[in-house]
Design a protein around this motif. Sequence first.
Motif, PDB file in Angstrom:
ATOM      1  N   ALA A 132      12.581   6.857  24.059  1.00  0.00           N
ATOM      2  CA  ALA A 132      11.710   6.563  22.939  1.00  0.00           C
ATOM      3  C   ALA A 132      11.417   5.091  22.857  1.00  0.00           C
ATOM      4  CB  ALA A 132      13.186   7.435  21.415  1.00  0.00           C
ATOM      5  N   GLY A 133      10.326   4.837  22.832  1.00  0.00           N
ATOM      6  CA  GLY A 133      10.276   3.458  22.195  1.00  0.00           C
ATOM      7  C   GLY A 133       8.890   3.074  21.262  1.00  0.00           C
ATOM      8  N   TRP A 134       9.752   2.376  20.514  1.00  0.00           N
ATOM      9  CA  TRP A 134       8.405   2.507  18.911  1.00  0.00           C
ATOM     10  C   TRP A 134       7.739   1.315  18.467  1.00  0.00           C
ATOM     11  CZ3 TRP A 134      10.708  -1.549  15.016  1.00  0.00           C
ATOM     12  CH2 TRP A 134       9.698  -1.635  14.147  1.00  0.00           C
ATOM     13  N   ARG A 135       6.978   1.486  18.537  1.00  0.00           N
ATOM     14  CA  ARG A 135       5.404   0.206  18.895  1.00  0.00           C
ATOM     15  C   ARG A 135       6.373  -0.583  17.584  1.00  0.00           C
ATOM     16  NH1 ARG A 135       0.109   2.227  19.090  1.00  0.00           N
ATOM     17  NH2 ARG A 135       0.700   2.620  16.977  1.00  0.00           N
ATOM     18  N   VAL A 136       6.632  -2.195  17.865  1.00  0.00           N
ATOM     19  CA  VAL A 136       6.536  -2.314  16.378  1.00  0.00           C
ATOM     20  C   VAL A 136       5.471  -3.286  16.031  1.00  0.00           C
ATOM     21  CG1 VAL A 136       7.564  -4.875  15.595  1.00  0.00           C
ATOM     22  CG2 VAL A 136       8.880  -4.349  17.679  1.00  0.00           C
ATOM     23  N   PRO A 137       4.976  -2.871  14.378  1.00  0.00           N
ATOM     24  CA  PRO A 137       4.507  -3.514  13.731  1.00  0.00           C
ATOM     25  C   PRO A 137       4.247  -4.942  13.616  1.00  0.00           C
ATOM     26  CG  PRO A 137       5.645  -1.821  12.271  1.00  0.00           C
ATOM     27  CD  PRO A 137       6.221  -1.909  13.264  1.00  0.00           C
ATOM     28  N   GLY A 138       3.029  -5.548  13.922  1.00  0.00           N
ATOM     29  CA  GLY A 138       2.660  -6.699  14.031  1.00  0.00           C
ATOM     30  C   GLY A 138       2.833  -7.483  15.193  1.00  0.00           C
ATOM     31  N   ALA A 139       3.154  -6.664  15.711  1.00  0.00           N
ATOM     32  CA  ALA A 139       4.263  -7.672  17.271  1.00  0.00           C
ATOM     33  C   ALA A 139       2.858  -6.789  18.281  1.00  0.00           C
ATOM     34  CB  ALA A 139       5.477  -7.612  17.597  1.00  0.00           C
ATOM     35  N   GLN A 140       1.547  -6.971  17.443  1.00  0.00           N
ATOM     36  CA  GLN A 140       1.044  -5.776  18.412  1.00  0.00           C
ATOM     37  C   GLN A 140       0.139  -6.930  18.803  1.00  0.00           C
ATOM     38  OE1 GLN A 140       1.632  -2.645  20.158  1.00  0.00           O
ATOM     39  NE2 GLN A 140       3.604  -3.106  18.732  1.00  0.00           N
TER      40      GLN A 140
END
Length: 85
Positions: free
Chosen positions: A40-48
């Motif tokens: 399970a991978g969580w997309r980091v807000p502000g690090a895209q």
Amino acid sequence: MFADAGDVSQSKQFRFDHPQTTLGLGFRYHTIIGPIRFDAGWRVPGAQVIGKDERDPERAGKPSDASLLFFGFPGALHLTIGESF
């Protein structure tokens, strides 16, 4: 635990300012046919995107269509059987 960064686009040039950073957890259960793997991978807000985000403002920062299948989870779930290579 893992951290991942990378970018895929239809552009013919590399976009080093779009790291698309993800943090996650993975579980393995070893069987006689190979490991059963769940990540399970969580997309980091502000690090895209580094700097100004010039992507479509209607889509930027929102979950992808695929993630809506998992109740709006901003990332990805992955289930496989066997080794990763």
